[in-house]
Design an enzyme around this catalytic site. Structure first.
Site, PDB file in Angstrom:
ATOM      1  N   GLY A   1      -3.027  10.041  -1.355  1.00 12.27           N
ATOM      2  CA  GLY A   1      -3.270  11.320  -0.677  1.00 12.27           C
ATOM      3  C   GLY A   1      -3.797  12.374  -1.631  1.00 12.27           C
TER       4      GLY A   1
ATOM      5  N   GLU B   1      -0.734  14.247 -13.016  1.00  6.55           N
ATOM      6  CA  GLU B   1      -0.114  12.948 -12.731  1.00  6.55           C
ATOM      7  C   GLU B   1       0.803  12.588 -13.900  1.00  6.55           C
ATOM      8  OE1 GLU B   1       0.132  10.648 -10.138  1.00  6.55           O
ATOM      9  OE2 GLU B   1       1.449   9.698 -11.606  1.00  6.55           O
TER      10      GLU B   1
ATOM     11  N   CYS C   1       0.480   2.708  -4.266  1.00  7.43           N
ATOM     12  CA  CYS C   1      -0.348   1.681  -3.624  1.00  7.43           C
ATOM     13  C   CYS C   1      -1.112   0.859  -4.648  1.00  7.43           C
ATOM     14  CB  CYS C   1      -1.302   2.342  -2.628  1.00  7.43           C
ATOM     15  SG  CYS C   1      -2.399   1.175  -1.829  1.00  7.43           S
TER      16      CYS C   1
ATOM     17  N   CYS D   1       0.590  -1.823  -2.417  1.00  6.00           N
ATOM     18  CA  CYS D   1      -0.375  -2.608  -1.636  1.00  6.00           C
ATOM     19  C   CYS D   1      -1.241  -3.559  -2.457  1.00  6.00           C
ATOM     20  CB  CYS D   1      -1.345  -1.694  -0.874  1.00  6.00           C
ATOM     21  SG  CYS D   1      -0.774  -0.043  -0.525  1.00  6.00           S
TER      22      CYS D   1
ATOM     23  N   LYS E   1       0.652  -6.273  -4.615  1.00  2.00           N
ATOM     24  CA  LYS E   1       1.355  -7.115  -3.633  1.00  2.00           C
ATOM     25  C   LYS E   1       0.383  -8.090  -2.979  1.00  2.00           C
ATOM     26  CE  LYS E   1       1.024  -6.147   0.292  1.00  2.00           C
ATOM     27  NZ  LYS E   1       1.692  -5.032   0.913  1.00  2.00           N
TER      28      LYS E   1
ATOM     29  N   TYR F   1       9.224  -4.121   5.704  1.00  2.00           N
ATOM     30  CA  TYR F   1       7.945  -4.528   5.126  1.00  2.00           C
ATOM     31  C   TYR F   1       8.127  -5.247   3.784  1.00  2.00           C
ATOM     32  CZ  TYR F   1       4.926  -1.568   8.149  1.00  2.00           C
ATOM     33  OH  TYR F   1       4.235  -1.009   9.184  1.00  2.00           O
ATOM     34  N   ILE F   2       8.767  -4.558   2.835  1.00  2.00           N
ATOM     35  CA  ILE F   2       8.759  -5.079   1.464  1.00  2.00           C
ATOM     36  C   ILE F   2       9.599  -6.352   1.375  1.00  2.00           C
ATOM     37  CG2 ILE F   2       9.387  -4.565  -0.937  1.00  2.00           C
ATOM     38  CD1 ILE F   2       8.651  -1.644  -0.400  1.00  2.00           C
TER      39      ILE F   2
ATOM     40  N   GLU G   1       7.645  -9.247   2.939  1.00  2.00           N
ATOM     41  CA  GLU G   1       6.452  -9.598   2.164  1.00  2.00           C
ATOM     42  C   GLU G   1       6.846 -10.328   0.882  1.00  2.00           C
ATOM     43  OE1 GLU G   1       4.264  -5.937   1.682  1.00  2.00           O
ATOM     44  OE2 GLU G   1       3.268  -6.174   3.625  1.00  2.00           O
TER      45      GLU G   1
ATOM     46  N   ASP H   1       3.479  10.216   1.661  1.00  2.00           N
ATOM     47  CA  ASP H   1       4.862   9.741   1.829  1.00  2.00           C
ATOM     48  C   ASP H   1       5.879  10.858   1.649  1.00  2.00           C
ATOM     49  OD1 ASP H   1       3.699   7.291   2.134  1.00  2.00           O
ATOM     50  OD2 ASP H   1       4.776   6.300   0.500  1.00  2.00           O
TER      51      ASP H   1
ATOM     52  N   THR I   1      -0.698   4.128   3.226  1.00  2.00           N
ATOM     53  CA  THR I   1      -1.797   4.673   2.430  1.00  2.00           C
ATOM     54  C   THR I   1      -2.937   5.267   3.258  1.00  2.00           C
ATOM     55  OG1 THR I   1      -1.415   3.494   0.394  1.00  2.00           O
ATOM     56  CG2 THR I   1      -3.714   3.888   0.933  1.00  2.00           C
TER      57      THR I   1
ATOM     58  N   HIS J   1     -16.235 -18.707  18.772  1.00  2.00           N
ATOM     59  CA  HIS J   1     -15.528 -19.987  18.808  1.00  2.00           C
ATOM     60  C   HIS J   1     -15.861 -20.835  17.599  1.00  2.00           C
ATOM     61  CE1 HIS J   1     -13.317 -23.128  20.808  1.00  2.00           C
ATOM     62  NE2 HIS J   1     -14.307 -23.971  20.585  1.00  2.00           N
TER      63      HIS J   1
ATOM     64  N   GLU K   1     -10.473 -15.121  19.209  1.00  2.00           N
ATOM     65  CA  GLU K   1     -11.039 -15.241  20.564  1.00  2.00           C
ATOM     66  C   GLU K   1      -9.945 -15.275  21.633  1.00  2.00           C
ATOM     67  OE1 GLU K   1     -13.068 -18.963  21.590  1.00  2.00           O
ATOM     68  OE2 GLU K   1     -11.996 -19.966  19.972  1.00  2.00           O
TER      69      GLU K   1
END
Ligand code: NDP
Length: 454
Positions: free
Chosen positions: A16, A35, A43, A48, A51, A178-179, A182, A302, A310, A438, A443
């Site tokens: 973000g 930072e 992420c 993300c 992972k 999720y975590i 996964e 977050d 994300t 196909h 489909e």
């Protein structure tokens, strides 16, 4: 008029924050960013991206196992080297870190490395430096939550997972979201013995009931699943961890990983002292323009704990920067929280957009459900006990498709296109008019003709 050092100062260079800073700078705002840890945020560094790389590694083991059915003979038993995978992952992540930093500097954003906090109106302190800014954005993300049971410090979180240099042979994963799901697939695919302990009766709370039931069955084929299970304490046991479950039983594991949710990282930022209000869970409270209770201070991603994904943080950061520096109010200054698609990169993959069947039934008079469970073509030769589940939820009155859910290979890739269809309000009739490709799994979504009886 007061001259500030910056028009816009961003605390936190995650998804973000970086998007907001780059957008603001591109619109001519004098922009700075601070930072403390790593560029690209959770992420890119411990979420993300790494992972997904680990899930690719885990899938190789399936392909190797399936290869004999397709005529391949792998002459020597394949050997997996965890440390090689980690090294390669680290190399790629540090490359991405560099890219994120370059994206910022080439957009004209001034980078401050260090931990920042708001130290007064329009003031941010980073170490011993003070900068002033007309607008301040807090985009610091979240951190793992681990329940305070005795011995919890012996457990890893998902950040620690990405630092593991050796593969644990036995691992307990705690959580059912999720975590947890996964990383259960990753560890198992790479050859660890996985036990998954979840406090409730069915994994993946919030997802469609059929998908939850299907996935809870599927994961049992490669994990020891302990449902309705709480953990009382963790103790050292030589190089291992002894876990005492609430039913009094104990078990020893090489590693214990907690994936019991994330909380906004709002501590030590000077927020409350400077008029920013927080929710019960410590999330920054913002209005519809992402402005906090302190005028000129904003928050996205977050840390506001709306939808902790994300792509949502990116959309929020961009919308805010455009609103502040992009001229008159435009539709693109708003974020639509409707119909956000999501995927869990578990084994099998899960993806979803729109309402669950239960949600649809609670707000529509009559709901039709289309469901298909099948063995994917690939596994007709391998005989692997692997199935896919696809489901569509339709509001009968308007004929609008209001929810699509899938568990199976490529679910995430398929769902992105489905999300566009739902965004434009596609009806079941329009799905039926669409010609399939196909042979694909996707489909199925245009060939489901008979609603299930309920
Ligand atoms: P989730 O919210 O997905 O899952 C947390 C799990 O922990 C739930 O099963 C929850 O149970 C359980 N839990 C919570 N508190 C406790 C407790 N005190 N004791 C035992 N169990 C507990 O969080 P994650 O940590 O898995 O992931 C955090 C967020 O990150 C996700 O919600 C998602 O937004 C994002 N994310 C997205 C990914 C993606 O897009 N593919 C991948 C990874 C993370 P219950 O359900 O009963 O509350």
């Amino acid at each position: 008029m007061t001259q500030f050092d910056y028009d816009f100062f961003v605390i936190g260079a995650g998804s973000g924050g970086v998007r907001a800073a780059r957008t603001a700078a591109a619109l001519g705002a004098r922009t700075g960013i601070a930072e403390a840890r790593f560029f690209g945020g959770t992420c890119v560094n411990v979420g993300c991206i790494p992972k997904k790389l680990y899930t690719y590694a885990a899938h190789v083991s399936h392909d190797l196992a399936d290869s004999a059915a397709y005529g391949w003979q792998i002459a020597t038993p394949p050997v997996f080297d965890w440390s090689r995978l980690k090294q390669n992952k680290d190399k790629e992540i540090s490359r991405l870190n560099g890219i994120y930093k370059n994206l910022l500097s080439s957009a004209g954003v001034t980078i401050h490395e260090g931990r920042a906090r708001i130290s007064g109106p329009n003031r941010v302190t980073i170490g011993d430096r003070v900068v002033t800014a007309q607008h301040i954005l807090v985009a610091v993300g979240g951190q793992s939550f681990m329940p305070p049971i005795p011995g919890i410090e012996l457990a890893m979180d998902s950040d620690d997972f990405f630092e593991l240099t050796r593969q644990p042979q036995t691992v307990l994963i705690v959580g059912g979201g999720y975590i947890a799901t996964e990383l259960a697939g990753v560890f198992a695919g790479l050859g660890s013995e996985v036990t998954l302990a979840y406090r409730g009766p069915q994994l993946l709370n919030g997802f469609d009931q059929d998908i939850r039931a299907f996935f809870t069955d599927a994961i049992k084929t490669y994990t020891q699943l302990k449902l309705n299970t709480d953990i009382e304490r963790i103790d050292e046991s030589g190089n291992q961890k002894q876990v005492r479950f609430a039913d009094g039983s104990t078990q020893v594991f090489d590693a214990v990983l907690y994936a019991t949710g994330r909380v906004p990282a709002t501590a030590n930022l000077g927020l409350v002292d400077n008029g920013v209000t927080l929710s019960d869970v410590g999330a920054i409270i913002v209005d519809k323009h992402f402005e906090t209770a302190s005028p000129g201070v904003y928050a996205v991603g977050d840390v506001i704990d709306r939808v902790t994904l994300t792509p949502v943080a990116l959309a929020e950061g961009q919308a805010l920067a455009r609103r502040l520096f992009g001229g008159r109010e435009q539709p693109e200054h708003k974020v639509s929280y409707d119909l956000i698609p999501a995927a869990v990169f578990s084994d099998p993959q899960i993806a979803t957009v729109g309402m669950t069947e239960a949600e649809a039934r609670s707000c529509h008079r009559q709901v039709d459900v289309y469901r298909s469970r099948f063995r994917p073509l690939k596994h007709t030769l391998t005989g692997r006990d692997s199935f896919s589940l696809m489901k569509m939820v339709v509001d009968r009155d308007s004929d609008r498709v209001v929810g699509i859910h899938m568990a199976g290979a490529d679910a995430a890739e398929i769902m992105q296109g489905m999300a566009v269809a739902l965004q434009v309000g596609a009806t079941k009739t329009q799905f039926d008019q669409t010609i399939g490709i196909h042979p694909t799994a996707a489909e199925e979504f245009v060939t489901m003709r008979t609603p299930v009886d309920v």
